[in-house]
Design a protein around this motif. Sequence first.
Motif, PDB file in Angstrom:
ATOM      1  N   ARG A  56       0.821  -1.212   0.000  1.00  0.00           N
ATOM      2  CA  ARG A  56       0.000   0.000   0.000  1.00  0.00           C
ATOM      3  C   ARG A  56       0.859   1.268   0.000  1.00  0.00           C
ATOM      4  O   ARG A  56       0.619   2.195  -0.772  1.00  0.00           O
ATOM      5  N   ALA A  57       1.871   1.323   0.865  1.00  0.00           N
ATOM      6  CA  ALA A  57       2.709   2.522   0.937  1.00  0.00           C
ATOM      7  C   ALA A  57       3.485   2.734  -0.356  1.00  0.00           C
ATOM      8  O   ALA A  57       3.686   3.876  -0.790  1.00  0.00           O
ATOM      9  N   VAL A  58       3.916   1.652  -0.978  1.00  0.00           N
ATOM     10  CA  VAL A  58       4.636   1.770  -2.251  1.00  0.00           C
ATOM     11  C   VAL A  58       3.732   2.430  -3.295  1.00  0.00           C
ATOM     12  O   VAL A  58       4.150   3.349  -4.017  1.00  0.00           O
ATOM     13  N   ALA A  68       9.091   4.579  -6.304  1.00  0.00           N
ATOM     14  CA  ALA A  68       9.082   3.774  -5.091  1.00  0.00           C
ATOM     15  C   ALA A  68       9.465   2.325  -5.357  1.00  0.00           C
ATOM     16  O   ALA A  68       9.036   1.725  -6.344  1.00  0.00           O
ATOM     17  N   VAL A  69      10.252   1.779  -4.430  1.00  0.00           N
ATOM     18  CA  VAL A  69      10.637   0.371  -4.450  1.00  0.00           C
ATOM     19  C   VAL A  69      10.160  -0.259  -3.143  1.00  0.00           C
ATOM     20  O   VAL A  69      10.369   0.305  -2.066  1.00  0.00           O
ATOM     21  N   GLY A  70       9.515  -1.406  -3.235  1.00  0.00           N
ATOM     22  CA  GLY A  70       9.069  -2.113  -2.044  1.00  0.00           C
ATOM     23  C   GLY A  70       9.928  -3.333  -1.780  1.00  0.00           C
ATOM     24  O   GLY A  70      10.222  -4.105  -2.700  1.00  0.00           O
ATOM     25  N   ILE A  71      10.338  -3.506  -0.529  1.00  0.00           N
ATOM     26  CA  ILE A  71      11.177  -4.641  -0.124  1.00  0.00           C
ATOM     27  C   ILE A  71      10.454  -5.412   0.974  1.00  0.00           C
ATOM     28  O   ILE A  71       9.976  -4.824   1.946  1.00  0.00           O
ATOM     29  N   ASP A  72      10.379  -6.735   0.837  1.00  0.00           N
ATOM     30  CA  ASP A  72       9.797  -7.554   1.902  1.00  0.00           C
ATOM     31  C   ASP A  72      10.381  -8.966   1.795  1.00  0.00           C
ATOM     32  O   ASP A  72      10.587  -9.462   0.672  1.00  0.00           O
ATOM     33  N   PRO A  73      10.619  -9.630   2.931  1.00  0.00           N
ATOM     34  CA  PRO A  73      11.174 -10.987   2.870  1.00  0.00           C
ATOM     35  C   PRO A  73      10.114 -12.064   2.691  1.00  0.00           C
ATOM     36  O   PRO A  73      10.464 -13.226   2.467  1.00  0.00           O
ATOM     37  N   ALA A  74       8.825 -11.699   2.787  1.00  0.00           N
ATOM     38  CA  ALA A  74       7.746 -12.695   2.774  1.00  0.00           C
ATOM     39  C   ALA A  74       7.126 -12.795   1.375  1.00  0.00           C
ATOM     40  O   ALA A  74       6.437 -11.873   0.928  1.00  0.00           O
ATOM     41  N   GLU A  75       7.357 -13.911   0.710  1.00  0.00           N
ATOM     42  CA  GLU A  75       6.825 -14.092  -0.640  1.00  0.00           C
ATOM     43  C   GLU A  75       5.304 -14.041  -0.689  1.00  0.00           C
ATOM     44  O   GLU A  75       4.738 -13.474  -1.635  1.00  0.00           O
ATOM     45  N   ILE A  80       0.608 -11.021  -3.046  1.00  0.00           N
ATOM     46  CA  ILE A  80      -0.600 -10.196  -2.948  1.00  0.00           C
ATOM     47  C   ILE A  80      -0.321  -8.792  -3.450  1.00  0.00           C
ATOM     48  O   ILE A  80      -1.124  -8.204  -4.191  1.00  0.00           O
ATOM     49  N   ALA A  81       0.832  -8.243  -3.068  1.00  0.00           N
ATOM     50  CA  ALA A  81       1.182  -6.891  -3.498  1.00  0.00           C
ATOM     51  C   ALA A  81       1.293  -6.796  -5.017  1.00  0.00           C
ATOM     52  O   ALA A  81       0.812  -5.834  -5.625  1.00  0.00           O
ATOM     53  N   ARG A  82       1.904  -7.794  -5.632  1.00  0.00           N
ATOM     54  CA  ARG A  82       2.056  -7.761  -7.097  1.00  0.00           C
ATOM     55  C   ARG A  82       0.714  -7.882  -7.801  1.00  0.00           C
ATOM     56  O   ARG A  82       0.513  -7.304  -8.872  1.00  0.00           O
ATOM     57  N   ARG A  83      -0.194  -8.622  -7.204  1.00  0.00           N
ATOM     58  CA  ARG A  83      -1.523  -8.740  -7.793  1.00  0.00           C
ATOM     59  C   ARG A  83      -2.282  -7.408  -7.684  1.00  0.00           C
ATOM     60  O   ARG A  83      -2.981  -7.009  -8.619  1.00  0.00           O
ATOM     61  N   ARG A  84      -2.113  -6.734  -6.570  1.00  0.00           N
ATOM     62  CA  ARG A  84      -2.831  -5.478  -6.358  1.00  0.00           C
ATOM     63  C   ARG A  84      -2.208  -4.314  -7.124  1.00  0.00           C
ATOM     64  O   ARG A  84      -2.918  -3.429  -7.597  1.00  0.00           O
ATOM     65  N   ASP A  87       2.127  -2.708 -11.479  1.00  0.00           N
ATOM     66  CA  ASP A  87       3.179  -1.847 -12.012  1.00  0.00           C
ATOM     67  C   ASP A  87       4.235  -1.480 -10.975  1.00  0.00           C
ATOM     68  O   ASP A  87       5.208  -0.788 -11.293  1.00  0.00           O
ATOM     69  N   ALA A  88       4.054  -1.926  -9.742  1.00  0.00           N
ATOM     70  CA  ALA A  88       4.979  -1.544  -8.670  1.00  0.00           C
ATOM     71  C   ALA A  88       6.284  -2.332  -8.761  1.00  0.00           C
ATOM     72  O   ALA A  88       6.318  -3.472  -9.214  1.00  0.00           O
TER      73      ALA A  88
END
Length: 260
Positions: A56-58, A68-75, A80-84, A87-88
């Motif tokens: 959301r913040a990205v 903006a670049v989003g980083i997270d260790p949890a696939e 979910i983020a890529r589906r939402r 283009d991020a």
Amino acid sequence: MTRPTEQQPRSGAELAAVLDSMERRPAAEHLRRHSYDLLRLRPGAPVVDVGCGTGRAVAELAARGARAVGIDPAEPMLTIARRRWPDADLRKADACALPLADGSMDGYRADKVFHELAEPERALGEARRVLAPGGRIVLLGHDWDTVVIDSDDPALTRTLVHARADRVTAPRSARRYRSLLLDAGFTEVAVEVRTAVFTDALGLALPAGLVEGAGVHAESPVPSDRAQAWLAEQRARAASDRLFVALPVFVASATAPGRP
């Protein structure tokens, strides 16, 4: 990143649903906007959101004109983020090993992340590395010993809060933000507190998480029957519009040394 205020969901979808409920609250939206303002980003400026979760913040930073670049260790969260946000720019990585070039970012943001880090100093070293001179960093999080819950049994409430805190990697990292940033060489360090108040049923996630997260079992400092009775009281409070849960959120901001 796993968030501290919820009972641990069984799947990424369940966690995302809890996060959505929390993040849609007006106070949460206002706090996110405030964190973006503290970054002082120019249009087109590169910024990294560490522990981005569902992204959301990205997306909101991108809507403000940032790269903006989003980083997270949890696939599961990244899926979910890529589906939402198709283009991020979303990448799987750890806060202590960012896949970013030296001095490539003008902003660094981490929300509810540092309590999960055994070595926050390493993460801030990475922040220093990827931030350009004069870049801005913003950290948000709560101190696990400062949860406020109204209850008929305040002593038991304190025990549950501290027992839960003892199971967190770095439960008091938020109170260390200022010292950590200063020790890492950041300047213009400032810390403020914004308190989230919950009086509706959504706020039950926190006391329920305390009971589950405190590890109530035979060897626990809190017998299971007492913990469940305490939780039943909180549910009764919610049903009668008497629930009160307050969570002070610490917001730290600083500037990377040197000027562009």
